[in-house]
Design a protein around this motif. Structure first.
Motif, PDB file in Angstrom:
ATOM      1  N   ILE A 184       0.601  -1.143   0.052  1.00  0.00           N
ATOM      2  CA  ILE A 184       0.191  -0.442  -0.193  1.00  0.00           C
ATOM      3  C   ILE A 184       0.909   0.930   0.125  1.00  0.00           C
ATOM      4  O   ILE A 184       1.583   1.197   1.042  1.00  0.00           O
ATOM      5  N   VAL A 185       1.002   1.751  -0.464  1.00  0.00           N
ATOM      6  CA  VAL A 185       1.600   3.389  -0.926  1.00  0.00           C
ATOM      7  C   VAL A 185       0.733   4.594  -0.875  1.00  0.00           C
ATOM      8  O   VAL A 185      -0.400   5.357  -1.398  1.00  0.00           O
ATOM      9  N   TYR A 186       0.977   5.695  -0.266  1.00  0.00           N
ATOM     10  CA  TYR A 186       0.368   7.311   0.133  1.00  0.00           C
ATOM     11  C   TYR A 186       1.503   7.855   0.717  1.00  0.00           C
ATOM     12  O   TYR A 186       2.542   7.139   1.218  1.00  0.00           O
ATOM     13  N   SER A 187       1.543   9.474   0.113  1.00  0.00           N
ATOM     14  CA  SER A 187       2.000   9.924   1.074  1.00  0.00           C
ATOM     15  C   SER A 187       1.466  10.837   2.393  1.00  0.00           C
ATOM     16  O   SER A 187       0.139  11.156   1.581  1.00  0.00           O
ATOM     17  N   ASN A 188       1.885  11.148   2.783  1.00  0.00           N
ATOM     18  CA  ASN A 188       1.000  12.376   3.957  1.00  0.00           C
ATOM     19  C   ASN A 188       2.262  12.384   4.787  1.00  0.00           C
ATOM     20  O   ASN A 188       3.336  12.788   5.411  1.00  0.00           O
ATOM     21  N   PRO A 189       1.846  14.353   4.076  1.00  0.00           N
ATOM     22  CA  PRO A 189       1.185  14.803   3.691  1.00  0.00           C
ATOM     23  C   PRO A 189       1.295  14.480   2.394  1.00  0.00           C
ATOM     24  O   PRO A 189       1.730  13.875   1.647  1.00  0.00           O
ATOM     25  N   ASN A 190      -0.161  14.662   1.891  1.00  0.00           N
ATOM     26  CA  ASN A 190      -0.849  14.186  -0.013  1.00  0.00           C
ATOM     27  C   ASN A 190      -0.393  14.905  -0.722  1.00  0.00           C
ATOM     28  O   ASN A 190      -0.883  16.016  -0.365  1.00  0.00           O
ATOM     29  N   ASN A 191       0.153  14.418  -1.980  1.00  0.00           N
ATOM     30  CA  ASN A 191       0.120  15.162  -3.186  1.00  0.00           C
ATOM     31  C   ASN A 191      -0.643  14.597  -3.763  1.00  0.00           C
ATOM     32  O   ASN A 191      -0.287  14.040  -4.191  1.00  0.00           O
ATOM     33  N   PRO A 192      -1.239  15.645  -4.311  1.00  0.00           N
ATOM     34  CA  PRO A 192      -1.318  17.176  -4.169  1.00  0.00           C
ATOM     35  C   PRO A 192      -2.044  17.634  -3.503  1.00  0.00           C
ATOM     36  O   PRO A 192      -2.633  18.998  -3.632  1.00  0.00           O
ATOM     37  N   ILE A 215       2.849  -4.802   2.429  1.00  0.00           N
ATOM     38  CA  ILE A 215       4.367  -3.760   3.445  1.00  0.00           C
ATOM     39  C   ILE A 215       3.470  -2.344   2.943  1.00  0.00           C
ATOM     40  O   ILE A 215       2.426  -1.913   2.100  1.00  0.00           O
ATOM     41  N   ILE A 216       3.328  -1.481   3.685  1.00  0.00           N
ATOM     42  CA  ILE A 216       3.184   0.264   3.874  1.00  0.00           C
ATOM     43  C   ILE A 216       4.377   1.018   3.197  1.00  0.00           C
ATOM     44  O   ILE A 216       5.391   0.507   4.158  1.00  0.00           O
ATOM     45  N   LEU A 217       4.268   1.608   2.179  1.00  0.00           N
ATOM     46  CA  LEU A 217       5.515   2.622   1.461  1.00  0.00           C
ATOM     47  C   LEU A 217       4.872   4.232   2.051  1.00  0.00           C
ATOM     48  O   LEU A 217       4.346   4.144   1.147  1.00  0.00           O
ATOM     49  N   GLU A 218       5.214   4.442   2.535  1.00  0.00           N
ATOM     50  CA  GLU A 218       4.721   5.413   3.307  1.00  0.00           C
ATOM     51  C   GLU A 218       5.940   6.511   2.742  1.00  0.00           C
ATOM     52  O   GLU A 218       6.932   6.449   3.202  1.00  0.00           O
ATOM     53  N   ASP A 219       5.218   6.885   2.256  1.00  0.00           N
ATOM     54  CA  ASP A 219       6.062   8.624   1.023  1.00  0.00           C
ATOM     55  C   ASP A 219       6.581   9.644   1.722  1.00  0.00           C
ATOM     56  O   ASP A 219       5.040  10.390   2.261  1.00  0.00           O
ATOM     57  N   ILE A 251       8.040   0.622   5.298  1.00  0.00           N
ATOM     58  CA  ILE A 251       8.902   1.183   4.223  1.00  0.00           C
ATOM     59  C   ILE A 251       8.609   2.682   4.064  1.00  0.00           C
ATOM     60  O   ILE A 251       7.894   3.018   4.000  1.00  0.00           O
ATOM     61  N   LEU A 252      10.019   3.544   4.949  1.00  0.00           N
ATOM     62  CA  LEU A 252       9.553   4.750   4.727  1.00  0.00           C
ATOM     63  C   LEU A 252      10.575   5.659   3.981  1.00  0.00           C
ATOM     64  O   LEU A 252      12.251   5.439   3.993  1.00  0.00           O
ATOM     65  N   ALA A 253       9.996   6.507   3.565  1.00  0.00           N
ATOM     66  CA  ALA A 253      10.910   6.987   1.784  1.00  0.00           C
ATOM     67  C   ALA A 253      10.857   8.626   2.894  1.00  0.00           C
ATOM     68  O   ALA A 253       9.938   9.718   3.060  1.00  0.00           O
ATOM     69  N   VAL A 254      12.307   8.803   2.884  1.00  0.00           N
ATOM     70  CA  VAL A 254      12.605  10.711   3.170  1.00  0.00           C
ATOM     71  C   VAL A 254      13.236  10.945   2.810  1.00  0.00           C
ATOM     72  O   VAL A 254      14.833  10.363   2.198  1.00  0.00           O
ATOM     73  N   SER A 255      12.647  12.049   2.331  1.00  0.00           N
ATOM     74  CA  SER A 255      13.375  13.061   0.490  1.00  0.00           C
ATOM     75  C   SER A 255      13.756  14.257   1.495  1.00  0.00           C
ATOM     76  O   SER A 255      13.910  14.941   2.212  1.00  0.00           O
TER      77      SER A 255
END
Length: 437
Positions: A184-192, A215-219, A251-255
């Motif tokens: 499951i994939v999402y951005s938080n805050p959400n784009n857009p 697996i949760i991929l939290e963008d 999994i956390l994606a930190v940019s």
């Protein structure tokens, strides 16, 4: 028709680029059209289409990278899993601003979060080949679905507009019962849309991850940019909201791009939960000789993708994280400017007939931040995108981002103080020309 940009020139430019009704236009197409119009009309276009950071990066990063280069790091290949400094800094940063514990081993620098998500999709697919589908909570970053296409993964989406709270959890549960979903994939805050999941929603998503073994991929591309709460103090609540508090299947994606304004150097950190990093998958062991998920991520994927992440930029990102954790660098101080820009633009647009598409966050007002979404009555998103070009305003339609709603995305990153009078004048002119009787 008398529009701020010459009507004939705009029409001819759209036709010459074969953009038609904009249904096939990419962000790059709209950007190219904008540049063409600026050249042909001599008038500036207000660029609200591109999600590119528009702030100066901190000297902390630049100095750290310069020092790393001067010390000779450019002659040495970086480790596939990252240099010790950034791994330790990332682990501490996650603890300081998210409030969860992730071992340094499990924090892996990548060439931007884009590479991190591509590697994540690949790793999950190879680990669970029987599950060939990714579930996106839309709207979202369209390149991520393209990544799935390139890898050969199927993907499905759920537009969050009609699903919040328990309704979201129930609908996700229904989709997951197919047994084909791996992630499951999402951005938080959400784009857009800039909506932010609350704790109950995150608990619900976590419970589904455990129930269905997904697996949760939290963008976290817009890390801590929910400006309704002050998330700038290290090791103090409130923290960046995360599913990681409630499950170990994440999994956390930190940019480094948005929160740290370091987009051009392409740096992100993929933070894999300790449990998931060490989880053994028979499919990985059988085909690649490395069954441990995190080991496969580092020493098969990162090795073959790019042989690690640029050495010097790892020092830059580490320095930023270290300073933030020490309280010496308030990384949110500068990016709050995006919220101020959003507040001004919303006031102008809503005063001139526009309305917010994603208009609230579980009954509360949305935060003002990097993005928001609007529409004008009586138009489709494609019509609005095209018509605004005649007024020298470039936007991006929502239907390309998995949304089922009609509207456009507004990005605040390139909007400057000097453009405020021109923006207001053009939006007022648009409203005069299109208001319904």
């Amino acid at each position: 028709m008398n529009t701020p940009l010459d009507y004939t020139i705009v029409t001819e430019a759209i036709d010459s680029m074969a953009l038609g009704d904009f249904s096939q236009a990419t962000i790059r197409d709209i950007q190219a059209l904008s540049k063409t119009l600026e050249e042909r009309t001599g008038q500036p276009v207000i660029h609200l289409e591109m999600g590119v950071p528009g702030l100066k990066p901190s000297d902390i990063a630049i100095k750290a990278e310069q020092e790393a280069l001067a010390s000779g790091c450019a002659t040495i290949y970086p480790p596939n899993g990252g240099i010790p400094r950034i791994k330790q800094a990332a682990s501490r940063f996650v603890k300081a601003f998210i409030g969860v514990d992730i071992d340094p081993l499990c924090c892996i620098p990548t060439t931007g979060s884009m590479q991190g998500t591509f590697a994540t999709f690949t790793a999950v697919y190879r680990a669970m080949p029987e599950r060939d589908t990714v579930l996106f909570i839309h709207p979202g970053f369209p390149v991520q679905t393209t990544q799935c296409d390139v890898i050969g993964l199927r993907h499905v989406g759920l537009d969050i507009h009609g699903y919040r709270g328990q309704a979201l959890i129930d609908k996700l549960d229904e989709i997951l019962t197919s047994g084909h979903i791996s992630t499951i994939v999402y951005s938080n805050p959400n784009n857009p849309s800039w909506v932010c999941f609350n704790e109950e929603e995150l608990k619900g998503i976590a419970s589904l991850a455990d129930k269905h073994d997904v697996i949760i991929l939290e963008d976290l591309a817009y890390f801590a940019m929910d400006f309704r709460r002050d998330l700038s103090h290290p090791f103090e609540a409130p923290y960046q909201a995360t599913v990681a508090k409630y499950t170990d299947r994440y999994i956390l994606a930190v940019s480094g791009s948005k929160a740290f304004s370091y987009a051009g150097q392409r740096i992100g950190v993929t933070c894999i939960s300790n449990t998931l990093y060490h989880r053994l998958y028979p499919a990985l062991q059988e085909k690649y000789g490395v069954g441990e998920f995190g080991n496969f991520f580092c020493n098969r994927l990162m090795y073959t993708l790019s042989s690690g992440t640029t050495h010097s930029v790892q020092h830059a990102m580490a320095a930023l994280m270290e300073a933030a954790c020490d309280g010496a660098y308030d990384f949110l101080a500068d990016v709050r400017e995006y919220g101020e820009r959003a507040r001004y633009m919303k006031d102008v647009l809503l005063s001139n007939g526009f309305y917010l598409v994603y208009d609230n966050d579980m009954g509360a007002p949305l935060a003002d931040g990097f993005y928001f979404t609007v529409q004008y009555p009586g138009m489709t998103d494609l019509q609005l995108t095209r018509k605004l070009m005649y007024y020298g305003i470039a936007v991006f339609p929502l239907d390309t981002m998995g949304s089922e709603q009609q509207g456009v995305r507004i990005c605040t990153s390139f909007f400057s103080e000097a453009q405020r009078p021109v923006f207001k004048e053009r939006i007022e002119a648009f409203h005069r020309d299109h208001r319904q009787a």
